[in-house]
Scaffold this motif. Structure first.
Motif, PDB file in Angstrom:
ATOM      1  N   ALA A  15     -85.306  31.842  55.648  1.00 20.52           N
ATOM      2  CA  ALA A  15     -84.597  32.320  56.989  1.00 20.52           C
ATOM      3  C   ALA A  15     -84.758  33.492  57.344  1.00 20.52           C
ATOM      4  O   ALA A  15     -84.970  34.423  56.490  1.00 20.52           O
ATOM      5  CB  ALA A  15     -82.882  31.831  56.555  1.00 20.52           C
ATOM      6  N   LEU A  17     -82.606  34.561  59.958  1.00 22.11           N
ATOM      7  CA  LEU A  17     -80.843  34.819  60.043  1.00 22.11           C
ATOM      8  C   LEU A  17     -80.344  33.645  59.041  1.00 22.11           C
ATOM      9  O   LEU A  17     -80.443  32.737  59.070  1.00 22.11           O
ATOM     10  CB  LEU A  17     -80.483  34.066  61.379  1.00 22.11           C
ATOM     11  CG  LEU A  17     -79.375  34.908  62.014  1.00 22.11           C
ATOM     12  CD1 LEU A  17     -79.373  34.962  63.558  1.00 22.11           C
ATOM     13  CD2 LEU A  17     -78.037  34.158  61.524  1.00 22.11           C
ATOM     14  N   LYS A  18     -79.498  34.353  57.933  1.00 15.72           N
ATOM     15  CA  LYS A  18     -79.042  33.700  56.810  1.00 15.72           C
ATOM     16  C   LYS A  18     -78.075  32.562  57.276  1.00 15.72           C
ATOM     17  O   LYS A  18     -77.204  32.959  57.790  1.00 15.72           O
ATOM     18  CB  LYS A  18     -78.884  34.796  55.897  1.00 15.72           C
ATOM     19  CG  LYS A  18     -80.079  35.449  55.438  1.00 15.72           C
ATOM     20  CD  LYS A  18     -81.295  34.955  54.920  1.00 15.72           C
ATOM     21  CE  LYS A  18     -82.092  35.852  54.568  1.00 15.72           C
ATOM     22  NZ  LYS A  18     -83.622  35.111  54.285  1.00 15.72           N
ATOM     23  N   LYS A  22     -69.883  28.100  53.848  1.00  8.54           N
ATOM     24  CA  LYS A  22     -69.662  26.739  54.141  1.00  8.54           C
ATOM     25  C   LYS A  22     -68.273  26.539  54.781  1.00  8.54           C
ATOM     26  O   LYS A  22     -67.180  27.189  54.051  1.00  8.54           O
ATOM     27  CB  LYS A  22     -69.677  25.851  52.846  1.00  8.54           C
ATOM     28  CG  LYS A  22     -71.034  25.734  52.454  1.00  8.54           C
ATOM     29  CD  LYS A  22     -71.204  24.892  51.121  1.00  8.54           C
ATOM     30  CE  LYS A  22     -72.296  25.307  50.260  1.00  8.54           C
ATOM     31  NZ  LYS A  22     -73.508  24.229  50.223  1.00  8.54           N
ATOM     32  N   ARG A  74     -74.950  15.072  45.642  1.00  3.71           N
ATOM     33  CA  ARG A  74     -75.667  15.555  46.851  1.00  3.71           C
ATOM     34  C   ARG A  74     -76.826  14.601  47.245  1.00  3.71           C
ATOM     35  O   ARG A  74     -76.992  14.196  48.218  1.00  3.71           O
ATOM     36  CB  ARG A  74     -76.361  16.824  46.629  1.00  3.71           C
ATOM     37  CG  ARG A  74     -75.197  17.768  46.957  1.00  3.71           C
ATOM     38  CD  ARG A  74     -75.614  19.292  46.146  1.00  3.71           C
ATOM     39  NE  ARG A  74     -75.012  20.236  46.485  1.00  3.71           N
ATOM     40  CZ  ARG A  74     -75.491  21.522  47.363  1.00  3.71           C
ATOM     41  NH1 ARG A  74     -76.958  21.772  47.374  1.00  3.71           N
ATOM     42  NH2 ARG A  74     -74.711  22.327  47.484  1.00  3.71           N
ATOM     43  N   SER A 121     -85.481  23.690  46.794  1.00  2.00           N
ATOM     44  CA  SER A 121     -84.405  22.585  47.050  1.00  2.00           C
ATOM     45  C   SER A 121     -84.523  22.187  48.578  1.00  2.00           C
ATOM     46  O   SER A 121     -84.512  21.056  48.903  1.00  2.00           O
ATOM     47  CB  SER A 121     -83.078  23.017  46.916  1.00  2.00           C
ATOM     48  OG  SER A 121     -82.624  23.996  47.640  1.00  2.00           O
ATOM     49  N   SER A 153     -79.022  19.984  50.586  1.00  2.00           N
ATOM     50  CA  SER A 153     -78.853  21.283  50.532  1.00  2.00           C
ATOM     51  C   SER A 153     -79.096  21.767  51.705  1.00  2.00           C
ATOM     52  O   SER A 153     -79.947  21.443  52.640  1.00  2.00           O
ATOM     53  CB  SER A 153     -80.214  21.661  49.817  1.00  2.00           C
ATOM     54  OG  SER A 153     -80.236  23.185  49.579  1.00  2.00           O
ATOM     55  N   GLY A 154     -78.169  22.737  52.398  1.00  2.00           N
ATOM     56  CA  GLY A 154     -77.997  22.878  53.662  1.00  2.00           C
ATOM     57  C   GLY A 154     -79.258  23.410  54.344  1.00  2.00           C
ATOM     58  O   GLY A 154     -79.655  22.831  55.354  1.00  2.00           O
ATOM     59  N   SER A 155     -79.899  24.377  53.503  1.00  2.00           N
ATOM     60  CA  SER A 155     -81.033  24.705  54.083  1.00  2.00           C
ATOM     61  C   SER A 155     -82.362  23.963  54.283  1.00  2.00           C
ATOM     62  O   SER A 155     -83.217  23.940  55.109  1.00  2.00           O
ATOM     63  CB  SER A 155     -81.647  26.148  53.222  1.00  2.00           C
ATOM     64  OG  SER A 155     -82.081  25.666  51.911  1.00  2.00           O
ATOM     65  N   ARG A 158     -83.569  22.483  57.715  1.00  2.00           N
ATOM     66  CA  ARG A 158     -84.639  23.308  58.556  1.00  2.00           C
ATOM     67  C   ARG A 158     -85.992  23.094  58.378  1.00  2.00           C
ATOM     68  O   ARG A 158     -87.126  23.150  59.068  1.00  2.00           O
ATOM     69  CB  ARG A 158     -84.351  24.784  58.515  1.00  2.00           C
ATOM     70  CG  ARG A 158     -82.835  25.230  59.057  1.00  2.00           C
ATOM     71  CD  ARG A 158     -82.783  26.876  59.115  1.00  2.00           C
ATOM     72  NE  ARG A 158     -83.154  27.149  57.767  1.00  2.00           N
ATOM     73  CZ  ARG A 158     -82.279  27.902  56.885  1.00  2.00           C
ATOM     74  NH1 ARG A 158     -81.138  28.162  57.090  1.00  2.00           N
ATOM     75  NH2 ARG A 158     -82.799  28.278  55.784  1.00  2.00           N
ATOM     76  N   SER A 208     -76.833  29.596  44.926  1.00  2.60           N
ATOM     77  CA  SER A 208     -76.487  29.718  46.394  1.00  2.60           C
ATOM     78  C   SER A 208     -75.063  28.986  46.619  1.00  2.60           C
ATOM     79  O   SER A 208     -73.939  29.670  47.150  1.00  2.60           O
ATOM     80  CB  SER A 208     -77.450  29.129  47.357  1.00  2.60           C
ATOM     81  OG  SER A 208     -78.656  29.247  47.115  1.00  2.60           O
ATOM     82  N   THR A 209     -74.781  27.795  46.293  1.00  2.00           N
ATOM     83  CA  THR A 209     -73.461  27.238  46.333  1.00  2.00           C
ATOM     84  C   THR A 209     -72.159  28.073  46.040  1.00  2.00           C
ATOM     85  O   THR A 209     -71.377  28.222  46.597  1.00  2.00           O
ATOM     86  CB  THR A 209     -73.463  25.759  45.959  1.00  2.00           C
ATOM     87  OG1 THR A 209     -74.583  25.037  46.274  1.00  2.00           O
ATOM     88  CG2 THR A 209     -72.494  24.942  46.151  1.00  2.00           C
ATOM     89  N   PHE A 260     -76.392  40.006  54.998  1.00  2.00           N
ATOM     90  CA  PHE A 260     -76.163  39.004  54.049  1.00  2.00           C
ATOM     91  C   PHE A 260     -75.989  39.641  52.566  1.00  2.00           C
ATOM     92  O   PHE A 260     -74.894  39.147  51.983  1.00  2.00           O
ATOM     93  CB  PHE A 260     -77.154  37.809  54.091  1.00  2.00           C
ATOM     94  CG  PHE A 260     -77.557  37.155  52.980  1.00  2.00           C
ATOM     95  CD1 PHE A 260     -76.431  36.477  52.115  1.00  2.00           C
ATOM     96  CD2 PHE A 260     -78.674  37.070  52.262  1.00  2.00           C
ATOM     97  CE1 PHE A 260     -76.698  35.707  50.889  1.00  2.00           C
ATOM     98  CE2 PHE A 260     -78.960  36.227  51.397  1.00  2.00           C
ATOM     99  CZ  PHE A 260     -77.940  35.896  50.334  1.00  2.00           C
ATOM    100  N   ASP A 302     -83.798  36.135  50.144  1.00  2.00           N
ATOM    101  CA  ASP A 302     -82.795  34.968  49.876  1.00  2.00           C
ATOM    102  C   ASP A 302     -81.814  35.221  48.741  1.00  2.00           C
ATOM    103  O   ASP A 302     -81.806  36.475  48.160  1.00  2.00           O
ATOM    104  CB  ASP A 302     -83.608  33.778  49.882  1.00  2.00           C
ATOM    105  CG  ASP A 302     -83.662  33.154  51.207  1.00  2.00           C
ATOM    106  OD1 ASP A 302     -83.356  33.460  52.249  1.00  2.00           O
ATOM    107  OD2 ASP A 302     -84.609  32.206  51.284  1.00  2.00           O
ATOM    108  N   ALA A 303     -81.451  34.228  47.940  1.00  2.00           N
ATOM    109  CA  ALA A 303     -80.536  34.397  47.004  1.00  2.00           C
ATOM    110  C   ALA A 303     -81.447  34.833  45.632  1.00  2.00           C
ATOM    111  O   ALA A 303     -81.113  33.894  44.865  1.00  2.00           O
ATOM    112  CB  ALA A 303     -79.647  33.346  46.871  1.00  2.00           C
TER     113      ALA A 303
HETATM  114  C1  LIG Z   1     -79.557  32.552  51.360  1.00  2.00           C
HETATM  115  C2  LIG Z   1     -80.240  30.968  51.627  1.00  2.00           C
HETATM  116  O1  LIG Z   1     -81.381  30.943  51.176  1.00  2.00           O
HETATM  117  C3  LIG Z   1     -79.135  30.501  51.261  1.00  2.00           C
HETATM  118  C4  LIG Z   1     -79.579  28.914  51.231  1.00  2.00           C
HETATM  119  O2  LIG Z   1     -78.643  28.174  50.529  1.00  2.00           O
HETATM  120  P1  LIG Z   1     -78.694  26.617  50.039  1.00  2.00           P
HETATM  121  O3  LIG Z   1     -79.309  25.867  51.331  1.00  2.00           O
HETATM  122  O4  LIG Z   1     -79.863  26.688  48.841  1.00  2.00           O
HETATM  123  O5  LIG Z   1     -77.357  26.314  49.870  1.00  2.00           O
HETATM  124  P2  LIG Z   1     -76.775  24.764  49.728  1.00  2.00           P
HETATM  125  O6  LIG Z   1     -76.448  24.207  50.867  1.00  2.00           O
HETATM  126  O7  LIG Z   1     -75.634  25.071  48.928  1.00  2.00           O
HETATM  127  O8  LIG Z   1     -77.825  24.066  48.664  1.00  2.00           O
HETATM  128  C5  LIG Z   1     -80.323  31.476  53.249  1.00  2.00           C
HETATM  129  C6  LIG Z   1     -80.729  30.277  54.078  1.00  2.00           C
HETATM  130  O9  LIG Z   1     -81.754  29.690  53.474  1.00  2.00           O
HETATM  131  O10 LIG Z   1     -80.544  30.235  55.250  1.00  2.00           O
END
Ligand SMILES: C[C@@](O)(CCOP(=O)(O)OP(=O)(O)O)CC(=O)O
Ligand SMILES: Nc1ncnc2c1ncn2[C@@H]1O[C@H](COP(=O)(O)OP(=O)(O)OP(=O)(O)O)[C@@H](O)[C@H]1O
Length: 397
Positions: A15, A17-18, A22, A74, A121, A153-155, A158, A208-209, A260, A302-303
């Motif tokens: 990312a 833009l991070k 949630k 998940r 992930s 996983s959110g990211s 993309r 991250s979560t 972030f 990232d994290a």
């Molecule tokens: C800092 C990040 O990389 C956070 C990614 O978080 P995840 O997608 O790993 O989180 P979950 O949805 O809980 O699985 C920023 C980003 O990729 O946008």
């Protein structure tokens, strides 16, 4: 026994833009929209094969050769959605095999360290969803499938597209409008390259979560970030990408990474993802940009402490004069660059830049970095001829 199989690869995305926060942890609905660059799959990719058969007894995942449970919520959420869509097809056409009722075997391999802050992930869930969708012959497009990957996983949502990708946060409570769209295909701005400085490939401290939940609950700065900073930046960053305006894109990327990590520090108790090596990289990037009086490189984190540097191909010589000089001890330069090219970077540094440098260059920087991954913008999931599952047994090859 008839075993049906399908295979795909999926990329990592980093990312600019991070996504952090949630609004619904159950559905993985974010508190802000985000933007990323999809990276080429030669260096970082997941290869996943999915199989189904009436005779399989339980859903099973083999990840990098090790059997893992597929019972985590998940993954089950993703599989449930995919089975639901398959079920719709089966109810429209009675001749189709009843795959929606059968168990799945999934075999997956990452060609890079798993759970090391290299977005495994994201690639992993994207590949899982695409492989099963292919197995089930689902008609849904990538944006629709991205809604399912998002639940893994959110990211990951993309990673369903190549090039430059936005995840639109959406407003709906059921998350139907929270999905990924392509901002620009890779071919439209192919000059974007990335150098990943792997600072540590050990498993990170705060997942991250958990980290984002703490930030949402405790950081005051976070409220400012999601209400005024990110919405504006989302529009501006998309514009910068559409206009292929690297300096603008780069500045926003760095600012957003800093914003972030500031909200992480502002969480209570604070979360630290970047370390001293990361901070040295941040300083170095600003010094290089100041030296050239132009923004030729951007960092983002990232994290975890790994740095991802984005730059344009035309500026590689300028950037690598510094990077190779400082990090030539680190593995990852060869075989991407031959001896002659690598010597060229050193010569450029020694002959053109060395005497003009007024900033401090830490000769020990390489000690905090284990390897460099040199890659670039790349395509989305690709069909794979290689299948990791033995068609006669339904087990990993
Ligand atoms: C800092 C990040 O990389 C956070 C990614 O978080 P995840 O997608 O790993 O989180 P979950 O949805 O809980 O699985 C920023 C980003 O990729 O946008
Ligand atoms: N190929 C894969 N197939 C299915 N699941 C995967 C795959 N690769 C990774 N995962 C899942 O993702 C988890 C790792 O996610 P985690 O967020 O801890 O690390 P990461 O994605 O490498 O780092 P980050 O999200 O900070 O970039 C693994 O434990 C596994 O559950």
């Amino acid at each position: 026994m008839t075993v049906y199989t399908a295979s795909t690869t999926a990329p990592v995305n980093i990312a600019t833009l991070k996504y952090w926060g949630k609004r619904d942890a159950n559905l993985n609905l974010p508190t802000n929209s985000s933007i990323s660059v999809t990276l080429a799959q030669d260096d970082l990719r997941t290869l996943t094969s999915a199989a189904t058969s009436e005779s399989f007894e339980k859903d099973t995942l083999w990840l990098n050769g090790k059997e893992e449970s597929l019972t985590n919520k998940r993954t089950q959420d993703c599989l449930q959605d995919l089975r639901g869509l398959r079920n719709q097809l089966e109810s429209q056409d009675a001749s189709l095999p009843k795959m929606s009722q059968w168990r799945l075997h999934i075999v997956s391999e990452n060609n890079f360290p798993t759970a090391a802050g290299l977005a495994s992930s994201a690639a992993g869930f994207a590949a899982l969803v695409v492989a099963v969708a292919k197995l089930y012959k689902l008609p849904q497009d990538m944006s629709e499938l991205s809604r399912i990957a998002r639940k893994g996983s959110g990211s990951a949502c993309r990673s369903l597209f190549g090039g430059y990708v936005a995840w639109e946060m959406g407003e709906a409570e059921d998350g139907l409008d929270s999905m990924a769209v392509q901002v620009l295909p890779q071919e439209a701005w192919p000059e974007m390259k990335a150098a990943i400085l792997v600072v540590s490939d050990v498993k990170k401290d705060t997942p991250s979560t958990q980290g984002m939940q703490l930030t949402v609950a405790t950081s005051d700065l976070f409220k400012e970030r999601i209400t005024s900073i990110v919405p504006k930046r989302f529009v501006e960053m998309k514009e910068a990408i559409e206009n292929r305006d690297f300096p603008r894109f780069a500045e926003m990327t760095m600012k957003d990474s800093n914003s972030f990590h500031a909200t992480c520090l502002d969480s209570y108790p604070p979360i630290f993802y970047i370390n001293d090596t990361s901070k040295k990289v941040i300083r170095l990037v600003h010094s290089i940009n100041a030296f050239f009086n132009e923004t030729i490189v951007a960092y983002t984190f990232d994290a975890g402490p790994n740095a991802v540097l984005y730059y344009l191909e035309k500026n590689e010589e300028k950037l690598f004069a510094f990077l190779y000089k400082l990090l030539h001890q680190v593995k990852g330069w060869e075989p991407k660059y031959n001896k002659e090219q690598l010597n060229g970077f050193i010569n450029t540094f020694e002959n053109q830049y060395k005497d003009k440098i007024e900033f401090f260059i830490d000769p020990e920087l390489y000690q905090g970095i284990t390897r460099i991954i040199l890659t670039r913008v790349g395509p989305g999931p690709q069909n794979s001829e290689e299948c990791l599952i033995d068609q006669s047994t339904g087990l990993p090859k």
